[in-house]
Design a protein around this motif. Structure first.
Motif, PDB file in Angstrom:
ATOM      1  N   UNK A  47       7.499 -11.135   1.217  1.00  0.00           N
ATOM      2  CA  UNK A  47       6.694 -11.755   0.160  1.00  0.00           C
ATOM      3  C   UNK A  47       6.323 -10.746  -0.921  1.00  0.00           C
ATOM      4  N   UNK A  48       7.075  -9.665  -0.972  1.00  0.00           N
ATOM      5  CA  UNK A  48       6.883  -8.672  -2.016  1.00  0.00           C
ATOM      6  C   UNK A  48       8.189  -8.435  -2.754  1.00  0.00           C
ATOM      7  N   UNK A  49       8.072  -7.823  -3.905  1.00  0.00           N
ATOM      8  CA  UNK A  49       9.234  -7.356  -4.646  1.00  0.00           C
ATOM      9  C   UNK A  49       8.970  -5.898  -5.009  1.00  0.00           C
ATOM     10  N   UNK A  50       9.760  -5.342  -5.901  1.00  0.00           N
ATOM     11  CA  UNK A  50       9.562  -3.935  -6.239  1.00  0.00           C
ATOM     12  C   UNK A  50       9.259  -3.762  -7.724  1.00  0.00           C
ATOM     13  N   UNK A  51       8.521  -2.744  -8.009  1.00  0.00           N
ATOM     14  CA  UNK A  51       8.253  -2.310  -9.371  1.00  0.00           C
ATOM     15  C   UNK A  51       8.569  -0.819  -9.438  1.00  0.00           C
ATOM     16  N   UNK A  52       9.254  -0.405 -10.486  1.00  0.00           N
ATOM     17  CA  UNK A  52       9.521   1.009 -10.677  1.00  0.00           C
ATOM     18  C   UNK A  52       8.453   1.599 -11.587  1.00  0.00           C
ATOM     19  N   UNK A  53       7.781   2.601 -11.087  1.00  0.00           N
ATOM     20  CA  UNK A  53       6.787   3.320 -11.874  1.00  0.00           C
ATOM     21  C   UNK A  53       7.391   4.683 -12.224  1.00  0.00           C
ATOM     22  N   UNK A  54       7.464   4.974 -13.520  1.00  0.00           N
ATOM     23  CA  UNK A  54       8.147   6.172 -13.992  1.00  0.00           C
ATOM     24  C   UNK A  54       7.148   7.076 -14.723  1.00  0.00           C
ATOM     25  N   UNK A 108       0.814  -1.226   0.000  1.00  0.00           N
ATOM     26  CA  UNK A 108       0.000   0.000   0.000  1.00  0.00           C
ATOM     27  C   UNK A 108       0.842   1.269   0.000  1.00  0.00           C
ATOM     28  N   UNK A 109       2.142   1.131  -0.091  1.00  0.00           N
ATOM     29  CA  UNK A 109       2.989   2.316  -0.040  1.00  0.00           C
ATOM     30  C   UNK A 109       4.172   2.160  -0.979  1.00  0.00           C
ATOM     31  N   UNK A 110       4.730   3.293  -1.353  1.00  0.00           N
ATOM     32  CA  UNK A 110       5.963   3.309  -2.119  1.00  0.00           C
ATOM     33  C   UNK A 110       7.146   3.343  -1.163  1.00  0.00           C
ATOM     34  N   UNK A 111       8.212   2.626  -1.502  1.00  0.00           N
ATOM     35  CA  UNK A 111       9.410   2.668  -0.672  1.00  0.00           C
ATOM     36  C   UNK A 111      10.052   4.045  -0.724  1.00  0.00           C
ATOM     37  N   UNK A 112      10.133   4.601  -1.917  1.00  0.00           N
ATOM     38  CA  UNK A 112      10.734   5.920  -2.098  1.00  0.00           C
ATOM     39  C   UNK A 112      10.362   6.457  -3.469  1.00  0.00           C
ATOM     40  N   UNK A 169       9.470   3.823  -6.478  1.00  0.00           N
ATOM     41  CA  UNK A 169       9.783   2.425  -6.162  1.00  0.00           C
ATOM     42  C   UNK A 169       8.635   1.870  -5.339  1.00  0.00           C
ATOM     43  N   UNK A 170       7.816   1.033  -5.962  1.00  0.00           N
ATOM     44  CA  UNK A 170       6.564   0.556  -5.372  1.00  0.00           C
ATOM     45  C   UNK A 170       6.675  -0.906  -4.968  1.00  0.00           C
ATOM     46  N   UNK A 171       6.131  -1.249  -3.807  1.00  0.00           N
ATOM     47  CA  UNK A 171       6.050  -2.644  -3.375  1.00  0.00           C
ATOM     48  C   UNK A 171       4.923  -3.349  -4.100  1.00  0.00           C
ATOM     49  N   UNK A 172       5.200  -4.530  -4.632  1.00  0.00           N
ATOM     50  CA  UNK A 172       4.181  -5.320  -5.323  1.00  0.00           C
ATOM     51  C   UNK A 172       4.312  -6.783  -4.912  1.00  0.00           C
ATOM     52  N   UNK A 173       3.234  -7.572  -5.031  1.00  0.00           N
ATOM     53  CA  UNK A 173       3.311  -9.001  -4.684  1.00  0.00           C
ATOM     54  C   UNK A 173       4.272  -9.761  -5.589  1.00  0.00           C
ATOM     55  N   UNK A 174       4.752 -10.892  -5.092  1.00  0.00           N
ATOM     56  CA  UNK A 174       5.578 -11.780  -5.914  1.00  0.00           C
ATOM     57  C   UNK A 174       4.748 -12.459  -7.000  1.00  0.00           C
TER      58      UNK A 174
END
Length: 413
Positions: free
Chosen positions: A398-405, A91-95, A107-112
């Protein structure tokens, strides 16, 4: 069960995962609370199924792990409710930041995605895994051991019905009902359907998955855990912690298997610690110096130092120094949990810095290496590797990251 059936499970899990990834925190929590309530409501059916598994496994050293009680089912439900009280890791962005081109990079947290779990006789893992994966937005395919098949089926049926009752995808939690090694091996190669595979169990199971799987694996650890009693230790504290770490639940991975004691206090401390352990039925296996102090110890073999007993057995070694203790532990441990008992600050800091393990304790039992105890609600396993995750694996792991630009027409020069 055929390979095609396993692929169908994978397809269903992918479909469920795509829905879960879009759920808000309230919907996930609704599912968690429904699953917790359902476990309590259906405790008699779950215990009846578990009783059949326990009867079939009579005499197994893993009987404690396999056995469910009303209290343990209550703990499973409590874990699910605690998960509902935690923040949604997705529910939050790391940075976020802007680069020189003016792009906003998030840098967004997303499920695996789809998590596969191969585990042994631990039916509580079924509920823990279902809760953790739901809260983190993942679907899960579970393959438990044959010893717990009836128990696992009962728990999964209850959890699926609970999800359906609150309009969430019931196939977010699925169980492989064929416990054969052939199907487990096929699951290890279910690339394209399973995003990550997590083994939980003894060293043999874990290494079989690590060595044979083509699906990415997070290695969870067998627990060859040590207690080191320093020359500056408090004797009563050393007794209390060692007994707890060995005796409370000897069949679990965070139970202590080895006791090391500094030579300066061995003569005074070891007889008292040994008696406390033996009073609880622990068989002691010692090196030559330990056997000379406590004469009824069984002489330890070289194999003892690398063995995870999962039983009321403990090997004991007298060491010349903390440096020797650290060297021995790092040579023989499984990178799980290690503890020092000492009143000396410098000794504690040396141990914390130099021990190579996921969890390192000062003056506390190794039995605290647990997702619930760490405040994670539950755990998917204790990772002993160094990449992606280490230690008790809760929601964040149990999450990974996705970059949204986000841009407004930028092109690269």
């Amino acid at each position: 069960m055929q390979a095609a059936d396993l692929i169908q499970l994978g397809q269903q899990a992918q479909d469920a995962a795509s829905i879960l990834a879009q759920l808000d925190n309230a919907a996930k929590n609704r599912g968690l609370m429904a699953m917790a309530d359902a476990l309590i409501a259906h405790t008699p059916e779950i215990l009846a199924a578990n009783a059949q598994d326990v009867d079939a496994a009579a005499g197994s050293k893993f009987l404690d792990r396999l056995t469910l009680t009303e209290a343990r089912i209550q703990d499973m439900a409590t874990g699910l409710r605690q998960l509902a009280s935690l923040q949604d890791p997705t529910a939050k962005a790391d940075q976020a930041w802007r680069n020189e081109a003016g792009l906003l990079i998030i840098q967004q947290r997303v499920p695996l995605g789809v998590v596969g779990i191969i585990y042994e006789a631990r039916p509580n893992v079924t509920a823990d895994a279902a809760g953790l994966t739901l809260k983190s937005g993942n679907a899960v395919i579970l393959r438990g051991g044959k010893e717990a098949l009836r128990s696992n089926m009962a728990v999964v049926n209850v959890l699926q019905a609970a999800l359906k009752s609150v309009d969430l995808p019931e196939l977010a939690v699925q169980l492989v009902t064929d416990p054969s090694h052939e199907i487990a091996n096929q699951m290890m190669h279910l690339n394209g359907y399973i995003d990550v595979l997590i083994p939980r169990g003894g060293a043999g199971l874990i290494q079989a998955v690590v060595k044979n799987a083509t699906v990415p694996v997070i290695e969870t650890g067998a627990g060859n855990c040590h207690i080191y009693v320093d020359k500056a230790a408090d004797l009563q504290m050393a007794i209390d912690i060692t007994v707890n770490a060995k005796v409370q639940r000897p069949s679990v991975c965070n139970a202590a298997e080895k006791l090391l004691i500094h030579q300066d206090v061995a003569e005074a401390f070891l007889p008292a610690i040994a008696k406390a352990l033996q009073d609880h039925g622990v068989e002691l296996r010692g090196d030559a110096r330990a056997c000379a102090i406590v004469s009824d110890m069984i002489p330890a073999t070289d194999a003892d130092w690398d063995t995870e007993y999962n039983d009321l057995i403990m090997a004991v070694k007298v060491v010349d120094s903390e440096t020797e203790a650290i060297k021995h532990i790092n040579a023989h441990n499984t990178k799980h949990s290690e503890a020092i008992i000492t009143e000396n600050y410098a000794a504690s800091q040396q141990f914390l810095r130099q021990i190579d393990a996921a969890c390192v304790y000062v003056n506390a039992s190794t039995r605290f290496t647990d997702g619930f105890e760490f405040g994670f609600g539950a755990e998917i396993g204790i990772s002993t590797q160094k990449l992606h995750a280490r230690g008790p694996m809760g929601l964040a792991q149990l999450t990974t990251i996705k970059y949204q630009i986000l841009g407004d027409g930028q092109v690269r020069a």
